[in-house]
Design an enzyme around this catalytic site. Structure first.
Site, PDB file in Angstrom:
ATOM      1  N   HIS A 161      40.155 -11.265 -10.390  1.00 15.93           N
ATOM      2  CA  HIS A 161      41.501 -11.467  -9.844  1.00 15.93           C
ATOM      3  C   HIS A 161      42.287 -10.181 -10.042  1.00 15.93           C
ATOM      4  O   HIS A 161      42.139  -9.511 -11.058  1.00 15.93           O
ATOM      5  CB  HIS A 161      42.202 -12.625 -10.559  1.00 15.93           C
ATOM      6  CG  HIS A 161      43.389 -13.142  -9.813  1.00 15.93           C
ATOM      7  ND1 HIS A 161      44.610 -12.523  -9.862  1.00 15.93           N
ATOM      8  CD2 HIS A 161      43.523 -14.204  -8.983  1.00 15.93           C
ATOM      9  CE1 HIS A 161      45.450 -13.188  -9.090  1.00 15.93           C
ATOM     10  NE2 HIS A 161      44.820 -14.208  -8.542  1.00 15.93           N
ATOM     11  N   ASP A 167      39.927 -20.239  -6.938  1.00 11.21           N
ATOM     12  CA  ASP A 167      39.112 -20.598  -5.780  1.00 11.21           C
ATOM     13  C   ASP A 167      37.722 -21.074  -6.159  1.00 11.21           C
ATOM     14  O   ASP A 167      37.031 -21.699  -5.352  1.00 11.21           O
ATOM     15  CB  ASP A 167      38.976 -19.393  -4.838  1.00 11.21           C
ATOM     16  CG  ASP A 167      40.306 -19.041  -4.231  1.00 11.21           C
ATOM     17  OD1 ASP A 167      40.998 -19.967  -3.792  1.00 11.21           O
ATOM     18  OD2 ASP A 167      40.660 -17.853  -4.214  1.00 11.21           O
TER      19      ASP A 167
HETATM   20  N1  ACO Z   1      31.547  -9.750  -8.216  1.00  8.27           N
HETATM   21  C1  ACO Z   1      30.946  -8.609  -8.629  1.00  8.27           C
HETATM   22  N2  ACO Z   1      31.615  -7.501  -9.013  1.00  8.27           N
HETATM   23  C2  ACO Z   1      32.956  -7.553  -8.958  1.00  8.27           C
HETATM   24  C3  ACO Z   1      33.649  -8.700  -8.541  1.00  8.27           C
HETATM   25  C4  ACO Z   1      32.900  -9.826  -8.171  1.00  8.27           C
HETATM   26  N3  ACO Z   1      33.503 -10.945  -7.772  1.00  8.27           N
HETATM   27  N4  ACO Z   1      34.976  -8.469  -8.592  1.00  8.27           N
HETATM   28  C5  ACO Z   1      35.120  -7.211  -9.012  1.00  8.27           C
HETATM   29  N5  ACO Z   1      33.896  -6.655  -9.267  1.00  8.27           N
HETATM   30  C6  ACO Z   1      33.634  -5.332  -9.824  1.00  8.27           C
HETATM   31  C7  ACO Z   1      33.860  -4.232  -8.808  1.00  8.27           C
HETATM   32  O1  ACO Z   1      32.686  -3.927  -8.092  1.00  8.27           O
HETATM   33  C8  ACO Z   1      34.332  -3.108  -9.688  1.00  8.27           C
HETATM   34  O2  ACO Z   1      33.199  -2.572 -10.341  1.00  8.27           O
HETATM   35  P1  ACO Z   1      33.161  -0.994 -10.733  1.00  8.27           P
HETATM   36  O3  ACO Z   1      34.293  -0.799 -11.706  1.00  8.27           O
HETATM   37  O4  ACO Z   1      31.809  -0.804 -11.312  1.00  8.27           O
HETATM   38  O5  ACO Z   1      33.363  -0.242  -9.452  1.00  8.27           O
HETATM   39  C9  ACO Z   1      35.166  -3.810 -10.757  1.00  8.27           C
HETATM   40  O6  ACO Z   1      34.608  -5.123 -10.846  1.00  8.27           O
HETATM   41  C10 ACO Z   1      36.654  -3.896 -10.425  1.00  8.27           C
HETATM   42  O7  ACO Z   1      36.778  -4.424  -9.113  1.00  8.27           O
HETATM   43  P2  ACO Z   1      38.050  -4.248  -8.176  1.00  8.27           P
HETATM   44  O8  ACO Z   1      37.697  -4.631  -6.793  1.00  8.27           O
HETATM   45  O9  ACO Z   1      38.633  -2.892  -8.406  1.00  8.27           O
HETATM   46  O10 ACO Z   1      39.037  -5.317  -8.812  1.00  8.27           O
HETATM   47  P3  ACO Z   1      40.364  -5.784  -8.174  1.00  8.27           P
HETATM   48  O11 ACO Z   1      41.222  -6.263  -9.278  1.00  8.27           O
HETATM   49  O12 ACO Z   1      40.922  -4.781  -7.248  1.00  8.27           O
HETATM   50  O13 ACO Z   1      39.895  -7.001  -7.226  1.00  8.27           O
HETATM   51  C11 ACO Z   1      39.324  -9.129  -6.447  1.00  8.27           C
HETATM   52  C12 ACO Z   1      40.115  -8.309  -7.473  1.00  8.27           C
HETATM   53  C13 ACO Z   1      39.630  -8.640  -5.009  1.00  8.27           C
HETATM   54  C14 ACO Z   1      39.788 -10.588  -6.545  1.00  8.27           C
HETATM   55  C15 ACO Z   1      37.823  -8.990  -6.749  1.00  8.27           C
HETATM   56  O14 ACO Z   1      37.562  -9.387  -8.081  1.00  8.27           O
HETATM   57  C16 ACO Z   1      36.951  -9.779  -5.773  1.00  8.27           C
HETATM   58  O15 ACO Z   1      36.618  -9.276  -4.703  1.00  8.27           O
HETATM   59  N6  ACO Z   1      36.568 -11.038  -6.143  1.00  8.27           N
HETATM   60  C17 ACO Z   1      35.801 -11.886  -5.273  1.00  8.27           C
HETATM   61  C18 ACO Z   1      36.693 -12.476  -4.174  1.00  8.27           C
HETATM   62  C19 ACO Z   1      37.585 -13.574  -4.697  1.00  8.27           C
HETATM   63  O16 ACO Z   1      37.191 -14.468  -5.426  1.00  8.27           O
HETATM   64  N7  ACO Z   1      38.862 -13.523  -4.280  1.00  8.27           N
HETATM   65  C20 ACO Z   1      39.864 -14.545  -4.652  1.00  8.27           C
HETATM   66  C21 ACO Z   1      40.963 -13.965  -5.479  1.00  8.27           C
HETATM   67  S1  ACO Z   1      42.044 -15.235  -6.074  1.00  8.27           S
HETATM   68  C22 ACO Z   1      43.113 -15.574  -4.808  1.00  8.27           C
HETATM   69  O17 ACO Z   1      43.287 -14.846  -3.893  1.00  8.27           O
HETATM   70  C23 ACO Z   1      43.874 -16.867  -4.893  1.00  8.27           C
END
Ligand code: ACO
Length: 429
Positions: free
Chosen positions: A306, A363
């Site tokens: 998140h 979610d």
């Molecule tokens: N699965 C695997 N790896 C992940 C995931 C995931 N779900 N989420 C983040 N990471 C990793 C990234 O690859 C990154 O790795 P790195 O540092 O080696 O490059 C690190 O964790 C940080 O990721 P970011 O994308 O920079 O984190 P951010 O805080 O920007 O993104 C987000 C948050 C978009 C929710 C992300 O975790 C994601 O895509 N999750 C899956 C989609 C999801 O469940 N979205 C719902 C959000 S809740 C809502 O909207 C109500």
């Protein structure tokens, strides 16, 4: 003022006041930055930009705190009542018995759509995305309620808010009925908010849907947990549109469009699709987690991580409990829930997810619960919109009540060509 920040530009010193919120959040107030320095700030995605002061919702993502008007989210778990929470968010306090009665009566009075609106549904193809219908029909409501364009006082606004909260539920149910070719079921004046929605979704002219109390509580809680999340994409959209003094219905229709995107409200659909893919493809949860850790795979564990919550999402914890109780009670044996549980177990012990502070988000479980209740996957984001509507209304109203409110108008750094001469078509190569 809670102190000052000093900015040195071209050797000249500028001081800006620090503003502090009631929970200690601090911001540098740069409202006159451009006027004084000729500079603007650049913050794509607005991750460091406070767009307003708000008294509605407090989030501390590091500590997993979410409070509505100061009340911790966990306190809504017992006897959840979405209508009460809607009132709380919009008007700032829990309703008295009398306030609740009047608001409930208004919800009942406004539940029906103008009969001619039914023809609008007929104009959409059966396969139309329900979010498109929802946004279009909320906008269309403006045509039927010009009396709500100019809101004269708090009572008039309350009537508009009740009208919208009540009608979004009817629109959502009619959109579903249209998509499956079933007759529209009118709202029942004797039913409460959530059972009435389920009645419109699932009753047949010859058989009334009977709402199990555990389903009523689960859906109330899901709606409550989605009801507000401060300045997220859709809420900021509603505020942005509302800042031009667009009416409440038009502003909230724009909020629906913002919520539609897969990076926002569409994520619960993505979770279900992922679980389904794993199930149908006979992929083991262990293999899927391995895939999610492999950057080349472009796969993410949907429902994990998140932008704000970096320890746990309090809403996910609450929904995990609901799923545990609801599914056995309904006699649902859902292989997707087993997969979800296993994915969670593996990921919570895996250093990849632990080190990056990736935990289940709201979610991860909401889709499983909605599915168990019988809500089709393409309606999940619509359910999110029904839940989020009180938050949008609360923010729209808070902004409308703010003295000296200005139209939202960010600036930019232009990086296009310099002055270029126009070339007549015949002379172009
Ligand atoms: N699965 C695997 N790896 C992940 C995931 C995931 N779900 N989420 C983040 N990471 C990793 C990234 O690859 C990154 O790795 P790195 O540092 O080696 O490059 C690190 O964790 C940080 O990721 P970011 O994308 O920079 O984190 P951010 O805080 O920007 O993104 C987000 C948050 C978009 C929710 C992300 O975790 C994601 O895509 N999750 C899956 C989609 C999801 O469940 N979205 C719902 C959000 S809740 C809502 O909207 C109500």
């Amino acid at each position: 003022m809670a102190g000052e920040a000093t900015l040195i530009l071209d050797g000249q010193e500028y001081r800006f006041p620090i503003r502090e919120g009631t929970e200690g959040e601090r911001a540098i107030d740069i409202q006159d930055l451009r006027a004084r320095t000729g500079h603007i700030t650049l913050d794509p995605g607005y991750g460091n930009t406070g767009s307003c002061e708000s008294a509605i919702t407090f989030i501390d993502g590091e500590q997993g705190i979410l409070r509505y008007r100061g009340i911790p989210i966990e306190q809504f778990e017992q006897a959840p009542n979405f209508v009460e929470v809607a009132w709380l968010l919009i008007f700032g306090h829990l309703p008295s018995a009398e306030e609740y009665r009047i608001f409930s009566e208004r919800l009942t009075a406004y539940a029906n759509l103008d009969e001619s609106m039914k023809h609008h549904f007929e104009g959409f193809p059966r396969s139309a995305p329900p979010m498109a219908i929802l946004s279009a029909m909320i906008n269309a409501l403006s045509c039927f309620h010009p009396d709500f364009f100019e809101l004269e006082d708090r009572d008039h606004f309350q009537a508009a808010a009740a009208g919208l909260i009540s009608k979004i539920r009817t629109i959502a149910a009619y959109a579903y009925r249209h998509s499956v070719g079933r007759p529209y079921i009118y709202p029942h004046p004797g039913q409460r908010y959530v059972p009435n929605f389920l009645h419109m979704m699932f009753s047949q002219p010859y058989a009334e849907y009977v709402c199990d109390p555990i389903v009523k509580d689960a859906l109330n809680l899901i709606l409550i947990l989605h009801a507000d999340h401060e300045q997220n994409c859709s809420t900021s959209t509603v505020r942005m549109v509302g800042s031009s003094q667009a009416n409440l219905f038009a502003s909230c229709a724009a909020g629906v469009c913002a919520l539609w995107g897969p990076l926002h409200g569409g994520a619960n659909v993505a979770v279900l699709e992922m679980l389904d893919r794993i199930h149908r493809g006979h992929i083991s949860p262990e293999d899927y987690v391995r895939l999610a850790k492999d950057k080349d795979s472009k796969v993410r564990l949907m429902g994990f991580g998140h932008r704000v919550y970096k320890n746990f999402d309090p809403r996910a914890r609450m929904l995990a409990n609901v799923a545990e109780k609801l599914l056995p009670t309904l006699g649902v044996r859902d292989p997707l829930l087993d997969i979800a549980r296993r994915l969670e177990e593996i990921a919570l012990e895996d250093p990849y997810f632990v080190d990056r502070k990736l935990y289940p988000n709201v979610d991860f479980y909401s889709g499983i619960i909605l599915r168990a209740i019988g809500i089709p996957t393409n309606m999940f984001t619509v359910m999110f919109a029904i839940g989020r509507l009180p938050g949008w209304i609360a923010h729209w109203w808070e902004q409308a009540q703010t003295q000296g409110n200005r139209i939202a108008r960010p600036r930019q750094i232009y990086v296009g060509p310099g002055v270029t001469d126009h070339v007549p078509r015949e002379a172009r190569v």
